[in-house]
Scaffold this active site. Sequence first.
Site, PDB file in Angstrom:
ATOM      1  N   HIS A 272      79.510  72.618  31.067  1.00  0.00           N
ATOM      2  CA  HIS A 272      80.349  71.430  31.154  1.00  0.00           C
ATOM      3  C   HIS A 272      79.743  70.532  32.221  1.00  0.00           C
ATOM      4  CE1 HIS A 272      81.870  74.005  34.325  1.00  0.00           C
ATOM      5  NE2 HIS A 272      82.602  73.033  34.842  1.00  0.00           N
TER       6      HIS A 272
ATOM      7  N   ASP B 191      78.984  70.329  40.113  1.00  0.00           N
ATOM      8  CA  ASP B 191      78.351  71.557  40.612  1.00  0.00           C
ATOM      9  C   ASP B 191      77.617  72.314  39.517  1.00  0.00           C
ATOM     10  OD1 ASP B 191      81.075  71.965  39.715  1.00  0.00           O
ATOM     11  OD2 ASP B 191      80.905  74.050  40.384  1.00  0.00           O
TER      12      ASP B 191
HETATM   13 ZN   LIG Z   1      82.193  74.987  38.544  1.00  0.00          ZN
HETATM   14 ZN   LIG Z   2      84.018  73.248  36.463  1.00  0.00          ZN
END
Ligand SMILES: [Zn+2]
Ligand SMILES: [Zn+2]
Length: 505
Positions: A257, A261
């Site tokens: 996704h 991060d």
């Molecule tokens: Zn994450």
């Molecule tokens: Zn996430």
Amino acid sequence: MRGFLGHDTVVRTTRILAGVVGGVLLAIGIAVLIMPEVVSTALLSLSTGGAGINSLRADVGALFLGMGVFAMFGAITRYRWLLLVPMVLLGFVVVGRVISMLLYPFPTPTMGALAMELLFMAMLGLALTSHAFSGKEQTRPEAARVLLGRRFLVSAGLVVALVGAGFLFRPQISSLVWSLGAASMLGQSALDDLPDGLHVGLAGTGAPMPDAQRVGISTFVIAGEHLFIVDIGPGGTLNLELMRVPLEDTTAVLLTHFHSDHIGDLDELMLKIWTHGARTEPTLVMGPVGVETVVDGYNQAFSLDAGYRIAHHGDAVAPASGAGGRAEVIDGFGADESVVIFDQGGVTVTAFLVSHAPVDPALGFRFDYGGRSVVLSGDTIPDETLMAQSQGVDLLVHDAMNPDMLNVMTRASESRDEPVAGAVATDIQTYHAFAEETARIARDAGVQHLVLNQILPPLPASILHPGFLGDAHRIFGGPITLSYDGMLFSLPSGSDDIDGQWLLR
Ligand SMILES: [Zn+2]
Ligand SMILES: [Zn+2]
């Protein structure tokens, strides 16, 4: 003891052996003074990262335990001269500190430690001399004779001469270390000798909260002839390179996704894949709907950089056609919410939907090769589809957090009037799995080995591990590994083995 091996022979042999041990320890000690980083990483595996904890505990622990035991014995028995042992060791500690301060005048926070060490030496010295002059010490004349004797003084002089020589020849040692080290930097990768099978490397195991031991999330999977990089959080590319992953051989980058991060280092990764192998095709980046936006954005942001590389290096390093990435959307999920996205050479990669609302869609990945299987959860709360995909897999890598620990952070930040940090610590609990929940999933799915990554909150010390895991070990009977950057799990084809090794220190 008389006979084949005489008593004298035994005494002489054991003395020689003790001398050899002493000589080796001394040589290591001198080498540490001259080139601390080289010895600590090459020989002692000392580092503040996960791989260093073992040696940190063993070697530094032994130094302090040894000093403590001899100080205690010297204090409570009549053999007061035993206090000399911690005094001599503390003396070497002080020598090391002073050398560091002379070589690196940049202020380091060690003045307090140095003061403490000098104070301890003074206290031990006081106990030693007061006892020696009290007339109770029967062995004083003997001890004094030994200490001022020729053998001791010659040995001490030899040590000082060796340390001096080490520093005198630092430029030569420096060149030697570089000539040996530079070759090994270009040398073979630890990954070249891996057996055929599935291999899962953890290049980044942290979360957005800063963690000195864990960079942003990134995992690489070697399956037969193919290399996949799953997510590339901030710092991930550097760790992949330090782990000697042959980035130029990347089959595809897979994104679960688009949280920062998980994608924050994609630009750097695409650049390195391109230029490490002078690749002529853009990097294939596969992800859920939206992957085009991410890849096109990075391509645009780094188009100027790509121009410089092409102009500077030319086709030998940076063929123009290989710059940037090519996005491919993963869709067409079946009724079971999964889709096979890669099926070549016995390697099957399956993408499946997980629960990370409001991020939608968010994916997990399953890899199958040579009778072995691995599931990477991506970011999710406990999820039915993930449970179905994880049935009987060898390795499950799952994101994990501890809500109680996060709640402590929330309360601490509220009491310090920092409501934003507290709100983040509370919000993230709704879209990650708790460590104990991952243990339940591993148990119910019949997983062989559970690995926890994207650790939340950051755990700067290993003493926090039991608190983080809670009842996880009681729930799941198999092994649970709390991940660190640099771990590699190897699942050789046609076996049940899961071998581990460190590719970072
Ligand atoms: Zn994450
Ligand atoms: Zn996430």
